[in-house]
Scaffold this motif. Structure first.
Motif, PDB file in Angstrom:
ATOM      1  N   GLY A  13       0.830  -1.205   0.000  1.00 26.78           N
ATOM      2  CA  GLY A  13       0.000   0.000   0.000  1.00 26.78           C
ATOM      3  C   GLY A  13       0.853   1.238   0.000  1.00 26.78           C
ATOM      4  O   GLY A  13       2.051   1.197   0.322  1.00 26.78           O
ATOM      5  N   GLU A  14       0.253   2.354  -0.382  1.00 26.74           N
ATOM      6  CA  GLU A  14       1.006   3.599  -0.378  1.00 26.74           C
ATOM      7  C   GLU A  14       0.092   4.776  -0.057  1.00 26.74           C
ATOM      8  O   GLU A  14      -1.124   4.737  -0.298  1.00 26.74           O
ATOM      9  N   ALA A  15       0.694   5.807   0.516  1.00 25.85           N
ATOM     10  CA  ALA A  15       0.004   7.060   0.802  1.00 25.85           C
ATOM     11  C   ALA A  15       0.817   8.192   0.201  1.00 25.85           C
ATOM     12  O   ALA A  15       2.038   8.263   0.397  1.00 25.85           O
ATOM     13  N   ILE A  16       0.161   9.075  -0.553  1.00 23.03           N
ATOM     14  CA  ILE A  16       0.800  10.233  -1.173  1.00 23.03           C
ATOM     15  C   ILE A  16       0.175  11.477  -0.564  1.00 23.03           C
ATOM     16  O   ILE A  16      -1.055  11.625  -0.586  1.00 23.03           O
ATOM     17  N   ALA A  17       0.998  12.338   0.008  1.00 30.68           N
ATOM     18  CA  ALA A  17       0.483  13.493   0.736  1.00 30.68           C
ATOM     19  C   ALA A  17       1.120  14.772   0.228  1.00 30.68           C
ATOM     20  O   ALA A  17       2.316  14.810  -0.106  1.00 30.68           O
ATOM     21  N   ARG A  18       0.328  15.830   0.170  1.00 34.09           N
ATOM     22  CA  ARG A  18       0.830  17.160  -0.139  1.00 34.09           C
ATOM     23  C   ARG A  18       1.331  17.802   1.149  1.00 34.09           C
ATOM     24  O   ARG A  18       0.655  17.801   2.162  1.00 34.09           O
ATOM     25  N   LEU A  19       2.537  18.365   1.100  1.00 36.22           N
ATOM     26  CA  LEU A  19       3.116  19.072   2.233  1.00 36.22           C
ATOM     27  C   LEU A  19       3.204  20.549   1.869  1.00 36.22           C
ATOM     28  O   LEU A  19       4.005  20.946   1.032  1.00 36.22           O
ATOM     29  N   GLY A  20       2.373  21.358   2.466  1.00 34.83           N
ATOM     30  CA  GLY A  20       2.366  22.771   2.110  1.00 34.83           C
ATOM     31  C   GLY A  20       1.153  23.120   1.264  1.00 34.83           C
ATOM     32  O   GLY A  20       0.192  22.362   1.151  1.00 34.83           O
ATOM     33  N   ARG A  21       1.198  24.276   0.638  1.00 33.38           N
ATOM     34  CA  ARG A  21       0.058  24.782  -0.104  1.00 33.38           C
ATOM     35  C   ARG A  21      -0.110  24.074  -1.448  1.00 33.38           C
ATOM     36  O   ARG A  21       0.832  23.513  -1.992  1.00 33.38           O
ATOM     37  N   ARG A  22      -1.331  24.152  -1.977  1.00 36.63           N
ATOM     38  CA  ARG A  22      -1.678  23.481  -3.224  1.00 36.63           C
ATOM     39  C   ARG A  22      -1.384  24.420  -4.398  1.00 36.63           C
ATOM     40  O   ARG A  22      -2.283  24.832  -5.130  1.00 36.63           O
ATOM     41  N   HIS A  23      -0.096  24.696  -4.612  1.00 36.78           N
ATOM     42  CA  HIS A  23       0.298  25.618  -5.676  1.00 36.78           C
ATOM     43  C   HIS A  23       0.738  24.852  -6.920  1.00 36.78           C
ATOM     44  O   HIS A  23       1.830  25.075  -7.457  1.00 36.78           O
ATOM     45  N   TYR A  24      -0.092  23.932  -7.369  1.00 42.84           N
ATOM     46  CA  TYR A  24       0.179  23.173  -8.587  1.00 42.84           C
ATOM     47  C   TYR A  24      -1.101  22.466  -9.013  1.00 42.84           C
ATOM     48  O   TYR A  24      -2.035  22.289  -8.221  1.00 42.84           O
ATOM     49  N   ASN A  25      -1.143  22.084 -10.259  1.00 41.74           N
ATOM     50  CA  ASN A  25      -2.275  21.350 -10.820  1.00 41.74           C
ATOM     51  C   ASN A  25      -1.955  19.859 -10.765  1.00 41.74           C
ATOM     52  O   ASN A  25      -1.138  19.368 -11.548  1.00 41.74           O
ATOM     53  N   ASP A  26      -2.587  19.139  -9.833  1.00 44.39           N
ATOM     54  CA  ASP A  26      -2.291  17.703  -9.711  1.00 44.39           C
ATOM     55  C   ASP A  26      -3.187  16.858 -10.605  1.00 44.39           C
ATOM     56  O   ASP A  26      -3.209  15.636 -10.483  1.00 44.39           O
ATOM     57  N   THR A  27      -3.928  17.491 -11.501  1.00 45.02           N
ATOM     58  CA  THR A  27      -4.840  16.908 -12.504  1.00 45.02           C
ATOM     59  C   THR A  27      -6.219  16.592 -11.946  1.00 45.02           C
ATOM     60  O   THR A  27      -7.130  16.291 -12.724  1.00 45.02           O
ATOM     61  N   VAL A  28      -6.421  16.700 -10.615  1.00 44.19           N
ATOM     62  CA  VAL A  28      -7.753  16.456 -10.046  1.00 44.19           C
ATOM     63  C   VAL A  28      -8.223  17.611  -9.158  1.00 44.19           C
ATOM     64  O   VAL A  28      -9.394  17.655  -8.775  1.00 44.19           O
TER      65      VAL A  28
END
Length: 406
Positions: free
Chosen positions: A80-95
């Motif tokens: 299993g894996e977990a992917i987390a954003r650290l900090g502000r959402r200053h990018y287009n992650d496609t969703v």
């Protein structure tokens, strides 16, 4: 799988440090389960002309799994894996809908990455079924896209046989593609696929390895990418002296339309890549040609695309007029620096044109440094700049990453 359950499993795996016996064979050694974990932090910066904002993506991936030893030829893995954003959402992650920023295709998620069972009754035969990564040759046609935080995996069954020394034949059937964009993306999963992958390799002394393949992709969720590709590849090397070695890679393939694709086409693929290794330095010159007719072009939707045609990722989809990529690549294994051995420096240059009309698309430079810090931690610094001519726009990307494996 329930997300809370995945988190609980992942946290428990971190505390484990040694294989644990879980079941004894009727005779012989007990089966053991070996836990493992990986952590990757990455900062990705993107400056793309024509997009209002610059992207800053700070993300971390935690991956953990359990793998068993063999019992009467049977073994298994769950990961299993977990992917987390650290900090502000200053990018287009496609969703996330942040289209005012450039794309960094690493959306946050918690998911099942792999889960498979393998049967290996002898060293000549192997079968595996379940969710799995699959990497063929240089990953030009089939790969797991290991550069991104989320792997591309296949729900598939695979059989490989080695009837005689130097010969391997394998067949895979896949019914689902789990793409890097994750299940929350409309293009994150290709369901109800009918994918047949056939591949055979032969060691031809003293020339090298000859590989023949046929890849047949019926993709109802991406009908324009449905195709059949048949090709042949040869790779090898020849010793020139005690410190020098000649390298060569040659490949040709033809791709045609396959139902449910509404288009009719026939496109050729060509790769010519000679090189030389002298001591710690490897240099390669290459020409890669993906044909296009102005309406359709040869595509490789299951590939590890980031590894080809420049790290700026301007050619993840082949333009309709095709792509001709002339490139130079040099890598150097550096000597002991500050007590660290194994640091690698790599430089790339690409000159892009179309195969139809010889349109100048642009140029790209790239650089990479990978430095192991110790046996379980490594640092990566990477750079790419695409200088646009008559395709896309100027783009600069910079990455810093730390990878830890336990």
């Amino acid at each position: 799988m329930n997300k809370l359950l995945l988190v609980s499993i992942s946290c428990a795996l971190v505390e484990l440090s040694a294989p644990t016996p879980v079941l004894a064979q009727s005779a012989g050694e007990p089966i053991t389960v070996k836990p493992y974990a990986e952590i990757r932090y990455r900062l990705e910066l993107v400056d793309q002309e024509g997009v209002p904002e610059n992207a800053t993506a700070s993300t971390a991936r935690f991956r953990a799994g359990l793998k068993t030893t063999e019992w009467h030829g049977l073994s298994a893995l769950i990961e299993g894996e977990a992917i987390a954003r650290l900090g502000r959402r200053h990018y287009n992650d496609t969703v996330n809908g942040r289209t005012d920023y450039p794309v960094v295709a690493d959306p946050s998620d918690i998911l099942l990455n792999q889960a498979w069972v393998r049967f290996k009754p002898s060293k000549e035969v192997e079968a595996i079924v379940g969710r799995q990564t699959l990497n063929y040759d240089n990953q030009r046609w089939v790969g797991s896209v290991g550069w991104r935080q989320n792997d591309q995996t296949l729900d598939a069954a695979r059989v490989a046989v080695k009837p005689i020394a130097g010969v391997t034949a394998e067949y895979s059937y896949a019914w689902r593609v789990n793409r890097i964009f994750g299940p929350n993306s409309m293009q994150g999963i290709w369901r109800d696929s009918d994918i047949h992958l056939l591949r055979a390799s032969f060691e031809v002394k003293p020339v090298g390895t000859l590989t023949a393949y046929g890849y047949f992709l019926e993709l109802p969720d991406a009908v324009a990418l449905s195709s059949k590709t048949v090709g042949i590849r040869i790779s090898g090397d020849q010793k020139l002296s005690s410190k020098a070695k000649l390298l060569y890679y040659l490949e040709y393939a033809n791709q045609r339309d396959l139902s449910p694709n509404p288009r009719s086409f026939s496109h050729d693929y060509l790769l010519i890549e000679p090189g030389i290794t002298v001591g710690a330095v490897t240099m390669k010159l290459g020409l890669e040609r993906l044909e296009g007719d102005g309406v359709t072009a040869l595509q490789t939707p299951l590939a590890t695309l980031h590894a080809f045609n420049g790290w700026a990722d301007k050619f993840l989809s082949t333009p309709a007029d095709g792509l001709r990529d002339g490139y130079a690549d040099m890598s150097v294994k550096l000597p002991l620096i500050a007590g660290v051995k194994g640091t690698t420096l790599r430089l790339q240059y690409h000159d892009y044109h179309s195969t139809r009309g010889d349109i100048a698309y642009g140029l790209e430079w790239g650089g990479l440094v990978v430095a192991p810090i110790n046996k379980w931690l490594a640092a990566t610094l990477k750079f790419a700049h695409f200088n646009a001519d008559r395709f896309a726009t100027d783009t600069t990307k910079l990455w810093f990453a730390l990878d830890a494996k336990f």
